[in-house]
Design a protein around this motif. Structure first.
Motif: not given
Length: 499
Positions: A225, A232, A234, A284, A286, A288, A340, A343, A351
């Motif tokens: 990231c 942000c 995921n 997804n 959860c 993050h 989420f 986002f 991602s």
């Protein structure tokens, strides 16, 4: 009450708008996506080192979403306290706490800096006292008490289908937690965000309590990231079946969003790319990443923009005659925000796709269900730790002493010490009669129990010097000299690592 009525009216407008989402969505751009299996070893190591350095510098915090009760598991205590019957008897909270302590040690050893990873735990009204008491009794799993910070999410009244507030007593409203997206209001109201800022936190990992394979403060994910300069991020797993009940990360009208499986048509869900993978495949889980600047902006400027989602539930209530009624079918609505849903406020998003078998196995249901049960979670952990041993150069033998192939076939409960009845053939190996519908020798399934304490290894590191060239039989339990092994049918670990 004006605010509550406003929330309810907004959910009704959203629900009745009649808009379809299929024509408004697009998959994520390739340049914001990364994948464990499509990344070189050199880049993986670079991401890991970036993350470890930020941990060593004291810039990383972890937020646990722990408001859920274990109701579907048949217990009346917080889900994080649930024991899935591992040999060590460790619950989810303990596994996570020990992983957090271990990765902090790894970072400290690499960069010769002693730092801590603050663990912020969001509870609900129903879980707060039991969670706090449990952590205190367990001495915070070896972490410093000052670095384990509890805060509580808010609640909202439950509503009838026609918008009236449901009463739980003569003078008591029926209330429910405001969803995991209540995180942002709770961060601001509890001053937790201010605490993060005062500690110099710059990177935050947010996750849900029920994933037994969660990598706490995952340095690879954090490093990825950061390398993307993302506000942000995921973490996801690949969705391979169009009908799988999991939301997908995509773009809706140019904004990043998680779209629930029920919001798109089967036709859209079945779309595939030229390589055969689903077009909308970022499942997804959860898990993050947020920068502190992004999180601060959401808390201070965008929380009121988040829409409440409605869930039809069976909500006990007081009747007009004063009788306490427990309905047998949904009679009302709970309003929840999703974590989420922020986002869409991110201009820079990324991602990171991981392997499901390495990083995701959720605990949601009792063992009477088909999936997401204590049994499936337990065996997911055994399977992961089994592969840790193989990758470190260790091997396993069956009860007759024959070395097992590295890929022994399907994992089943054949050698599971939690079984109350012996297998029909008496040798601890399933003959195929149970669950498989077959009894042929060629289809014998072998199960290997391997549990490695998180205090020994975070993700397999350091195991080669312990196990390389050795052959083990199941069960194999590796513990640290810093811990005591809980009472179980395995009285002692296979061996203890002196630390």
């Amino acid at each position: 009450m004006d605010a509550v009525n406003s929330y309810f009216q907004r959910t009704q407008v959203t629900k009745s708008s009649g808009e379809t989402i299929d024509d408004a969505i697009n998959p994520l751009e390739p340049d914001v996506c990364g994948s464990v299996i499509r990344t070189s070893d050199e880049d993986m190591e670079a991401y890991r080192n970036i993350g470890l350095e930020k941990i060593a510098n004291g810039e990383v915090a972890v937020v646990l979403l722990a408001g859920g009760q274990g109701t579907r598991l048949g217990v009346d205590y917080p889900k994080g306290m649930y024991d899935v019957n591992l040999p060590s008897k460790k619950c989810l909270y303990q596994l996570q706490g020990e992983r957090l302590g271990r990765i902090a040690e790894v970072a400290a050893q690499k960069y010769n800096k002693r730092s801590h990873i603050p663990w912020y735990i969001m509870t609900s009204e129903a879980t707060k006292e039991k969670t706090r008491d449990y952590f205190a009794r367990k001495n915070y799993f070896g972490l410093s008490e000052e670095n384990v910070i509890f805060f509580e999410q808010n609640t909202l009244p439950c509503m009838s289908f026609d918008g009236k507030i449901i009463m739980d007593g003569k003078d008591k409203l029926s209330k429910a937690p405001d969803g995991n997206g209540g995180l942002y209001k709770a961060l601001g109201g509890s001053k937790v965000l201010d605490d993060m800022i005062s500690r110099g936190i710059k990177h935050i990992h947010v996750y849900c309590v029920d994933n037994i394979l969660i990598k706490m403060a995952d340095p690879v994910f954090i490093g990825f990231c950061i390398s993307k300069n993302a506000q942000c991020g995921n973490k996801c797993v690949e969705k391979t079946v169009p009908t799988e009940a999991v939301g997908v990360v995509c773009k809706v009208k140019g904004k990043y969003q998680v779209v629930e499986y029920s919001e798109i048509t089967l036709k859209t869900a079945q779309l595939r790319n030229a390589d055969g993978r689903l077009k909308y495949n970022a499942g997804n889980i959860c898990n993050h990443y947020f920068t502190i600047d992004f999180l601060t902006d959401v808390v201070r400027n965008h929380d009121d923009e988040l829409i409440h989602h409605i869930a039809r539930k069976k909500i006990p209530y007081i009747s007009s005659t004063g009788e306490y009624i427990k309905p047998t079918k949904p009679n009302g609505l709970k309003m929840e925000k999703f974590v989420f849903d922020v986002f869409r406020f991110a201009d820079r998003f990324c991602s990171w796709e991981v392997l499901r078998e390495d990083e995701f196995s959720a605990l949601k249901n009792a063992d009477t269900a088909a999936d997401c049960t204590p049994k499936t979670c337990r065996h997911a952990l055994y399977n992961l730790h089994y592969r840790y041993i193989l990758n470190a150069g260790g091997r396993f033998s069956d009860l007759a002493g024959s070395v097992l192939p590295e890929i022994p076939g399907n994992i089943s409960p054949a050698l599971d010490i939690t079984r109350e009845k012996p297998y029909p053939n008496g040798n601890g190996i399933s003959n195929g009669d149970e669950g498989s519908g077959s009894s042929s020798d060629e289809e014998v399934k072998k199960s290997i129990i391997v549990e490695i304490s998180p205090m020994v290894t975070y993700a397999g590191e350091g195991l080669a010097e312990l196990v390389k060239g050795n052959i083990y039989s199941s069960p194999l339990i590796i513990a640290s000299s810093k811990e005591s092994v809980g009472k179980s049918r395995i009285r002692k670990p296979s061996f203890i690592v002196d630390q």
